[in-house]
Design a protein around this motif. Structure first.
Motif, PDB file in Angstrom:
ATOM      1  N   SER A 123      -2.468   5.249  -0.221  1.00  9.86           N
ATOM      2  CA  SER A 123      -1.227   4.475  -0.301  1.00  9.86           C
ATOM      3  C   SER A 123      -1.119   3.785  -1.649  1.00  9.86           C
ATOM      4  O   SER A 123      -2.123   3.588  -2.347  1.00  9.86           O
ATOM      5  N   ILE A 124       0.105   3.441  -2.010  1.00  8.92           N
ATOM      6  CA  ILE A 124       0.398   2.601  -3.169  1.00  8.92           C
ATOM      7  C   ILE A 124       1.205   1.418  -2.649  1.00  8.92           C
ATOM      8  O   ILE A 124       2.240   1.606  -2.005  1.00  8.92           O
ATOM      9  N   THR A 125       0.716   0.215  -2.919  1.00  7.65           N
ATOM     10  CA  THR A 125       1.360  -0.984  -2.411  1.00  7.65           C
ATOM     11  C   THR A 125       1.983  -1.769  -3.562  1.00  7.65           C
ATOM     12  O   THR A 125       1.356  -1.952  -4.607  1.00  7.65           O
ATOM     13  N   ILE A 126       3.220  -2.199  -3.368  1.00  9.59           N
ATOM     14  CA  ILE A 126       3.901  -3.061  -4.336  1.00  9.59           C
ATOM     15  C   ILE A 126       3.819  -4.491  -3.817  1.00  9.59           C
ATOM     16  O   ILE A 126       4.335  -4.809  -2.741  1.00  9.59           O
ATOM     17  N   ILE A 127       3.123  -5.341  -4.573  1.00  6.26           N
ATOM     18  CA  ILE A 127       2.902  -6.727  -4.169  1.00  6.26           C
ATOM     19  C   ILE A 127       3.813  -7.632  -4.994  1.00  6.26           C
ATOM     20  O   ILE A 127       3.728  -7.654  -6.225  1.00  6.26           O
ATOM     21  N   THR A 128       4.695  -8.354  -4.325  1.00  8.57           N
ATOM     22  CA  THR A 128       5.639  -9.254  -4.984  1.00  8.57           C
ATOM     23  C   THR A 128       5.475 -10.650  -4.395  1.00  8.57           C
ATOM     24  O   THR A 128       5.425 -10.792  -3.165  1.00  8.57           O
ATOM     25  N   PRO A 129       5.379 -11.701  -5.215  1.00  9.08           N
ATOM     26  CA  PRO A 129       5.212 -13.060  -4.691  1.00  9.08           C
ATOM     27  C   PRO A 129       6.319 -13.430  -3.708  1.00  9.08           C
ATOM     28  O   PRO A 129       7.494 -13.115  -3.920  1.00  9.08           O
ATOM     29  N   ASN A 130       5.913 -14.100  -2.606  1.00 10.37           N
ATOM     30  CA  ASN A 130       6.840 -14.635  -1.596  1.00 10.37           C
ATOM     31  C   ASN A 130       7.617 -13.562  -0.851  1.00 10.37           C
ATOM     32  O   ASN A 130       8.661 -13.840  -0.260  1.00 10.37           O
ATOM     33  N   ARG A 131       7.100 -12.326  -0.885  1.00  8.45           N
ATOM     34  CA  ARG A 131       7.717 -11.255  -0.114  1.00  8.45           C
ATOM     35  C   ARG A 131       6.628 -10.435   0.556  1.00  8.45           C
ATOM     36  O   ARG A 131       5.501 -10.353   0.037  1.00  8.45           O
ATOM     37  N   PRO A 132       6.923  -9.811   1.698  1.00  8.18           N
ATOM     38  CA  PRO A 132       5.915  -8.960   2.351  1.00  8.18           C
ATOM     39  C   PRO A 132       5.514  -7.813   1.431  1.00  8.18           C
ATOM     40  O   PRO A 132       6.338  -7.282   0.684  1.00  8.18           O
ATOM     41  N   ASP A 133       4.249  -7.432   1.490  1.00  4.78           N
ATOM     42  CA  ASP A 133       3.792  -6.293   0.693  1.00  4.78           C
ATOM     43  C   ASP A 133       4.532  -5.029   1.130  1.00  4.78           C
ATOM     44  O   ASP A 133       4.743  -4.801   2.329  1.00  4.78           O
ATOM     45  N   LEU A 134       4.915  -4.221   0.148  1.00  4.14           N
ATOM     46  CA  LEU A 134       5.588  -2.955   0.435  1.00  4.14           C
ATOM     47  C   LEU A 134       4.553  -1.842   0.315  1.00  4.14           C
ATOM     48  O   LEU A 134       4.167  -1.457  -0.785  1.00  4.14           O
ATOM     49  N   VAL A 135       4.092  -1.340   1.460  1.00  7.91           N
ATOM     50  CA  VAL A 135       3.067  -0.305   1.494  1.00  7.91           C
ATOM     51  C   VAL A 135       3.738   1.059   1.562  1.00  7.91           C
ATOM     52  O   VAL A 135       4.451   1.369   2.523  1.00  7.91           O
ATOM     53  N   LEU A 136       3.513   1.871   0.545  1.00 13.89           N
ATOM     54  CA  LEU A 136       4.117   3.201   0.461  1.00 13.89           C
ATOM     55  C   LEU A 136       3.053   4.238   0.773  1.00 13.89           C
ATOM     56  O   LEU A 136       2.091   4.412   0.013  1.00 13.89           O
ATOM     57  N   SER A 137       3.201   4.924   1.894  1.00 15.16           N
ATOM     58  CA  SER A 137       2.256   5.985   2.229  1.00 15.16           C
ATOM     59  C   SER A 137       2.493   7.184   1.328  1.00 15.16           C
ATOM     60  O   SER A 137       3.543   7.325   0.706  1.00 15.16           O
ATOM     61  N   ILE A 138       1.487   8.052   1.246  1.00 14.57           N
ATOM     62  CA  ILE A 138       1.555   9.233   0.386  1.00 14.57           C
ATOM     63  C   ILE A 138       1.733  10.477   1.252  1.00 14.57           C
ATOM     64  O   ILE A 138       0.957  10.688   2.190  1.00 14.57           O
ATOM     65  N   PRO A 139       2.722  11.326   0.997  1.00 15.71           N
ATOM     66  CA  PRO A 139       3.734  11.209  -0.070  1.00 15.71           C
ATOM     67  C   PRO A 139       4.790  10.171   0.297  1.00 15.71           C
ATOM     68  O   PRO A 139       4.949   9.827   1.467  1.00 15.71           O
ATOM     69  N   PHE A 140       5.528   9.696  -0.719  1.00 17.44           N
ATOM     70  CA  PHE A 140       6.575   8.729  -0.472  1.00 17.44           C
ATOM     71  C   PHE A 140       7.651   9.321   0.443  1.00 17.44           C
ATOM     72  O   PHE A 140       7.983  10.504   0.355  1.00 17.44           O
ATOM     73  N   ILE A 141       8.206   8.478   1.288  1.00 22.41           N
ATOM     74  CA  ILE A 141       9.294   8.900   2.172  1.00 22.41           C
ATOM     75  C   ILE A 141      10.583   8.242   1.687  1.00 22.41           C
ATOM     76  O   ILE A 141      10.733   7.020   1.774  1.00 22.41           O
ATOM     77  N   PRO A 142      11.514   8.990   1.126  1.00 18.56           N
ATOM     78  CA  PRO A 142      12.746   8.388   0.587  1.00 18.56           C
ATOM     79  C   PRO A 142      13.665   7.889   1.694  1.00 18.56           C
ATOM     80  O   PRO A 142      13.623   8.385   2.826  1.00 18.56           O
TER      81      PRO A 142
END
Length: 236
Positions: free
Chosen positions: A109-128
């Motif tokens: 997975s690739i996770t996008i971590i942004t302050p004050n927001r839930p982590d966005l966990v993107l499984s592989i492959p990405f699902i558009p």
């Protein structure tokens, strides 16, 4: 679970201990750059420098890969290399590694971590989503990327992450990050990049296309995927 960051190497030395020539040969200097930067763009419809690196690597003749047990047996007379591998392989159960000489890296997975927001966990492959975007970011927002991956069979040397981004057909970013050298283990590794900020302003918003790759020093590509994302004025 091992958790190196962009400021840490995947192999650690004791305080005051000098790295050997063998260690220096296998370790790589780490670097990082913005994944969504809009600086330094150029008219280019392909990977540019990534393709150049691949072509250079194709001209290098590498020796055959060996299973871990064979490597340790061959290195027993090289004290420096033997100690380096023993340190790297600390905790590895060689009875479960098998005889496959080819390291296998699976990006989970690739996770996008942004302050004050839930982590966005993107499984592989990405699902558009319905619009074809893998994810959406707000302009002028801080974020970090975190990779989760497993290594099996053998040591993977010089694993690196590359990411190329285009906007309206113009390449706006070409990132290369050396992740390091990793031994096989059951538990996944996690690796976090340094915090960056998405570009801001009306010209930064819109649709982007990107290509992400994970390649090792032997030129083996463990993951290559193309996708679209968007930057908007507000969070979706």
């Amino acid at each position: 679970m091992s958790t190196p960051t962009s400021k840490e190497a995947s192999l650690h030395l004791e305080e005051g201990e000098e790295p050997s020539d063998s260690e220096n040969e296998l370790k790589r200097k780490m670097s990082s750059a913005s994944v969504f930067s809009t600086d330094g763009g150029e008219d280019d419809d392909d990977d540019g420098e990534d393709d150049d690196d691949d072509r250079k690597g194709a001209n290098v003749v590498l020796g055959p890969q060996l299973a871990l047990k064979e490597q340790l047996e061959m290195d027993k007379d090289d004290e420096s290399l033997r100690k380096w591998k023993e340190q790297l392989l600390a905790g590895v159960d060689l009875t479960e590694v098998g005889e496959n000489p080819n390291p296998e890296v699976k990006i989970q997975s690739i996770t996008i971590i942004t302050p004050n927001r839930p982590d966005l966990v993107l499984s592989i492959p990405f699902i558009p989503n319905a619009k074809g975007y893998a994810f959406t970011l707000k302009d002028s927002s801080r974020y970090r990327l975190k990779f989760s991956f497993t290594v099996s069979n053998n040591i993977v040397s010089g694993l690196r992450y590359t990411n190329t981004v285009w906007k309206t057909g113009v390449r706006v970013e070409n990132t290369k990050v050396m992740l390091g050298t990793f031994s096989p283990q059951k538990e996944p590794y996690t690796y976090e990049l340094e915090e960056e900020t998405t570009p801001s302003g009306i010209f930064a918003r819109g649709s982007y296309s990107a290509k992400t790759k994970f390649v090792d020093d032997d030129g083996k590509c463990h993951l290559e995927m193309s996708y679209y994302f968007e930057i908007k004025k507000d969070w979706s």
